[in-house]
Design a protein around this motif. Structure first.
Motif, PDB file in Angstrom:
ATOM      1  N   ALA A   1       0.799  -1.269   0.022  1.00 57.88           N
ATOM      2  CA  ALA A   1      -0.115   0.034  -0.076  1.00 57.88           C
ATOM      3  C   ALA A   1       0.949   1.414   0.201  1.00 57.88           C
ATOM      4  O   ALA A   1       0.618   2.330  -0.501  1.00 57.88           O
ATOM      5  N   ALA A   2       1.987   1.202   0.749  1.00 58.29           N
ATOM      6  CA  ALA A   2       2.954   2.451   0.805  1.00 58.29           C
ATOM      7  C   ALA A   2       3.257   2.688  -0.605  1.00 58.29           C
ATOM      8  O   ALA A   2       3.688   3.970  -1.261  1.00 58.29           O
ATOM      9  N   ALA A   3       3.650   1.715  -1.475  1.00 61.09           N
ATOM     10  CA  ALA A   3       4.079   1.880  -3.001  1.00 61.09           C
ATOM     11  C   ALA A   3       2.877   2.447  -3.839  1.00 61.09           C
ATOM     12  O   ALA A   3       3.122   2.833  -5.105  1.00 61.09           O
ATOM     13  N   GLY A   4       1.684   2.383  -3.206  1.00 65.67           N
ATOM     14  CA  GLY A   4       0.319   2.529  -4.055  1.00 65.67           C
ATOM     15  C   GLY A   4       0.259   1.590  -5.100  1.00 65.67           C
ATOM     16  O   GLY A   4      -0.362   1.756  -6.244  1.00 65.67           O
ATOM     17  N   CYS A   5       0.335   0.350  -4.803  1.00 66.08           N
ATOM     18  CA  CYS A   5       0.299  -0.994  -5.478  1.00 66.08           C
ATOM     19  C   CYS A   5      -0.448  -1.834  -5.029  1.00 66.08           C
ATOM     20  O   CYS A   5      -0.506  -2.188  -3.865  1.00 66.08           O
ATOM     21  N   THR A   6      -1.258  -2.764  -5.602  1.00 69.29           N
ATOM     22  CA  THR A   6      -2.252  -3.746  -5.193  1.00 69.29           C
ATOM     23  C   THR A   6      -2.020  -4.867  -6.080  1.00 69.29           C
ATOM     24  O   THR A   6      -1.902  -4.886  -7.269  1.00 69.29           O
TER      25      THR A   6
ATOM     26  N   GLY B   1      -2.216  -0.257 -10.240  1.00 67.07           N
ATOM     27  CA  GLY B   1      -0.926   0.049  -9.782  1.00 67.07           C
ATOM     28  C   GLY B   1      -1.001   1.600  -9.944  1.00 67.07           C
ATOM     29  O   GLY B   1      -1.923   2.184  -9.106  1.00 67.07           O
ATOM     30  N   SER B   2       0.237   2.260 -10.208  1.00 63.57           N
ATOM     31  CA  SER B   2       0.170   3.451  -9.919  1.00 63.57           C
ATOM     32  C   SER B   2      -0.099   4.323 -11.104  1.00 63.57           C
ATOM     33  O   SER B   2       0.857   5.034 -11.757  1.00 63.57           O
ATOM     34  N   GLY B   3      -1.464   4.494 -11.468  1.00 64.74           N
ATOM     35  CA  GLY B   3      -1.891   5.090 -12.504  1.00 64.74           C
ATOM     36  C   GLY B   3      -1.850   6.765 -12.332  1.00 64.74           C
ATOM     37  O   GLY B   3      -1.528   7.195 -11.383  1.00 64.74           O
ATOM     38  N   SER B   4      -1.860   7.466 -13.622  1.00 70.26           N
ATOM     39  CA  SER B   4      -1.954   8.831 -13.459  1.00 70.26           C
ATOM     40  C   SER B   4      -3.234   9.418 -13.301  1.00 70.26           C
ATOM     41  O   SER B   4      -3.508  10.152 -14.049  1.00 70.26           O
ATOM     42  N   SER B   5      -3.897   9.397 -12.204  1.00 65.21           N
ATOM     43  CA  SER B   5      -5.232   9.979 -12.197  1.00 65.21           C
ATOM     44  C   SER B   5      -5.177  11.010 -11.018  1.00 65.21           C
ATOM     45  O   SER B   5      -6.206  11.622 -10.582  1.00 65.21           O
ATOM     46  N   SER B   6      -3.930  11.640 -10.789  1.00 62.85           N
ATOM     47  CA  SER B   6      -3.949  12.928  -9.914  1.00 62.85           C
ATOM     48  C   SER B   6      -4.433  13.891 -10.804  1.00 62.85           C
ATOM     49  O   SER B   6      -4.014  14.047 -12.139  1.00 62.85           O
ATOM     50  N   SER B   7      -4.763  15.137 -10.038  1.00 58.66           N
ATOM     51  CA  SER B   7      -5.108  16.112 -10.748  1.00 58.66           C
ATOM     52  C   SER B   7      -3.956  17.248 -10.376  1.00 58.66           C
ATOM     53  O   SER B   7      -3.217  17.252  -9.289  1.00 58.66           O
ATOM     54  N   ILE B   8      -3.740  18.136 -11.141  1.00 59.17           N
ATOM     55  CA  ILE B   8      -2.853  19.183 -11.235  1.00 59.17           C
ATOM     56  C   ILE B   8      -3.451  20.502 -10.462  1.00 59.17           C
ATOM     57  O   ILE B   8      -4.423  20.858 -10.893  1.00 59.17           O
ATOM     58  N   ALA B   9      -2.725  21.009  -9.466  1.00 55.25           N
ATOM     59  CA  ALA B   9      -3.366  22.109  -8.737  1.00 55.25           C
ATOM     60  C   ALA B   9      -2.891  23.383  -9.214  1.00 55.25           C
ATOM     61  O   ALA B   9      -1.905  23.672  -9.584  1.00 55.25           O
TER      62      ALA B   9
END
Length: 149
Positions: free
Chosen positions: A67-72, A141-149
């Protein structure tokens, strides 16, 4: 098989043994039976090799996955399950249909060929899912679903 001697105690001739007899391997369909068996064996070997490779690759891919690596590990296991499970189910169905064709005295090589191609398709699909997760795609996995602020 229905083999019976014409008279008890008498030594039957080969033609008497053949009268009224049936077999799953008639001489005229020997090439069909051999090609069917070879395709079924190659499909089984392909499934076994895929299972071993999937187990090793899944273990190595999920060793540092937490979970710390953002991976399942679910995506990895899912891809391996699609590959191995799909090939196994296709293989069992192919064996059942090929034996059914043998019993009905029909050609069966085409059933085994379609089963082999479908097994390869399942393994490819599972590999694509696994690779998508490993690359951090939408399947996990570590997808790119983060938003840019």
């Amino acid at each position: 098989m229905t083999w019976s001697a014409p008279e008890p105690g008498a030594q039957p001739t080969p033609s008497e043994w053949q009268r009224g007899a049936t077999t799953l391997f008639p001489p005229g369909k020997l090439a069909d039976r051999i090609s069917t068996v070879l395709l079924l064996v190659f499909g089984a070997l392909l499934t076994i090799i895929t299972a071993v490779v999937a187990l090793i690759v899944t273990i190595s891919a999920t060793a540092s996955c937490d979970a710390a690596a953002g991976c399942t590990p679910g995506g990895y296991v899912g891809g391996a399950a699609i590959a191995v499970g799909g090939a196994f189910v296709v293989g069992v169905a192919t064996v059942v249909l090929a034996i059914g064709a043998w019993i009905r005295r029909r050609t069966s090589w085409w059933i085994a060929a379609i089963g082999f191609v479908l097994a390869i398709a399942c393994i490819t699909w599972g590999g694509v899912v696994f690779a998508g997760v490993a690359d951090g795609g939408a399947a996990g996995g570590s997808g790119s679903s983060s938003s840019i602020a």
